[in-house]
Design a protein around this motif. Structure first.
Motif, PDB file in Angstrom:
ATOM      1  N   ARG A  23       7.306  13.064  -7.218  1.00 26.46           N
ATOM      2  CA  ARG A  23       7.523  13.652  -8.539  1.00 26.46           C
ATOM      3  C   ARG A  23       7.391  15.176  -8.484  1.00 26.46           C
ATOM      4  O   ARG A  23       8.174  15.909  -9.081  1.00 26.46           O
ATOM      5  N   ARG A  27      10.329  18.002  -9.256  1.00 29.10           N
ATOM      6  CA  ARG A  27      10.156  19.166 -10.140  1.00 29.10           C
ATOM      7  C   ARG A  27      10.463  20.465  -9.411  1.00 29.10           C
ATOM      8  O   ARG A  27      11.072  21.366  -9.964  1.00 29.10           O
ATOM      9  N   LYS A  78      10.619  12.703 -14.798  1.00 34.18           N
ATOM     10  CA  LYS A  78      10.021  12.145 -16.019  1.00 34.18           C
ATOM     11  C   LYS A  78       9.894  10.622 -15.905  1.00 34.18           C
ATOM     12  O   LYS A  78       8.904  10.044 -16.322  1.00 34.18           O
ATOM     13  N   ARG A  82       6.509   7.537 -15.678  1.00 33.76           N
ATOM     14  CA  ARG A  82       6.412   6.341 -16.527  1.00 33.76           C
ATOM     15  C   ARG A  82       6.632   5.055 -15.752  1.00 33.76           C
ATOM     16  O   ARG A  82       6.588   3.974 -16.328  1.00 33.76           O
TER      17      ARG A  82
END
Length: 132
Positions: A23, A27, A78, A82
């Motif tokens: 992640r 980014r 994103k 989740r």
């Protein structure tokens, strides 16, 4: 504002290390893509008359690859937080766009110019004196 900070800290501690690392890399890729778009626009503006017809295709390839790769990377980052399965597919789909952008940059000699500029700047006396 406090809600966002709590959510960010809760997700960073609850994710496994490799997921959090991926992640973070997504980014980083998003930020690098946006900086690449800015750099491309400045380069095209400064060397506009020097570009040939073939350079236009490469410039559009770089712009499209950076834009679509950045958007897909942002959506994947994103989704990673989740735990969505679609995030993995989005991250995988973003990589060909980034590769196309690097290829277009290579055709425009942008990739080589950035490397040479960075090396030259690192060897300058002012930069060396700042660090040493």
């Amino acid at each position: 504002m406090f809600r966002t900070l709590e959510f960010a800290s809760a997700t960073s501690t609850s994710l496994p290390f490799r997921i959090e690392q991926t992640r973070g890399l997504l980014r980083l890729q998003l930020v690098l893509n946006m900086v690449g778009i800015l750099f491309l626009v400045l380069t095209v503006v400064n060397s506009g008359p020097a570009l040939t017809l073939g350079d236009g295709v490469a410039a559009y390839t770089v712009l499209g690859g950076l834009l679509l790769g950045g958007l897909l990377s942002a959506a994947a980052a994103k989704g990673f937080a989740r735990g969505r399965v679609s995030a993995w597919f989005l991250a995988l789909l973003a990589q060909p766009f980034v590769i196309a952008a690097v290829w277009g940059g290579w055709q425009l000699d942008l990739t080589l110019r950035v490397g040479i500029l960075l090396t030259v700047n690192l060897l300058r006396a002012r930069v060396r004196d700042y660090f040493f």
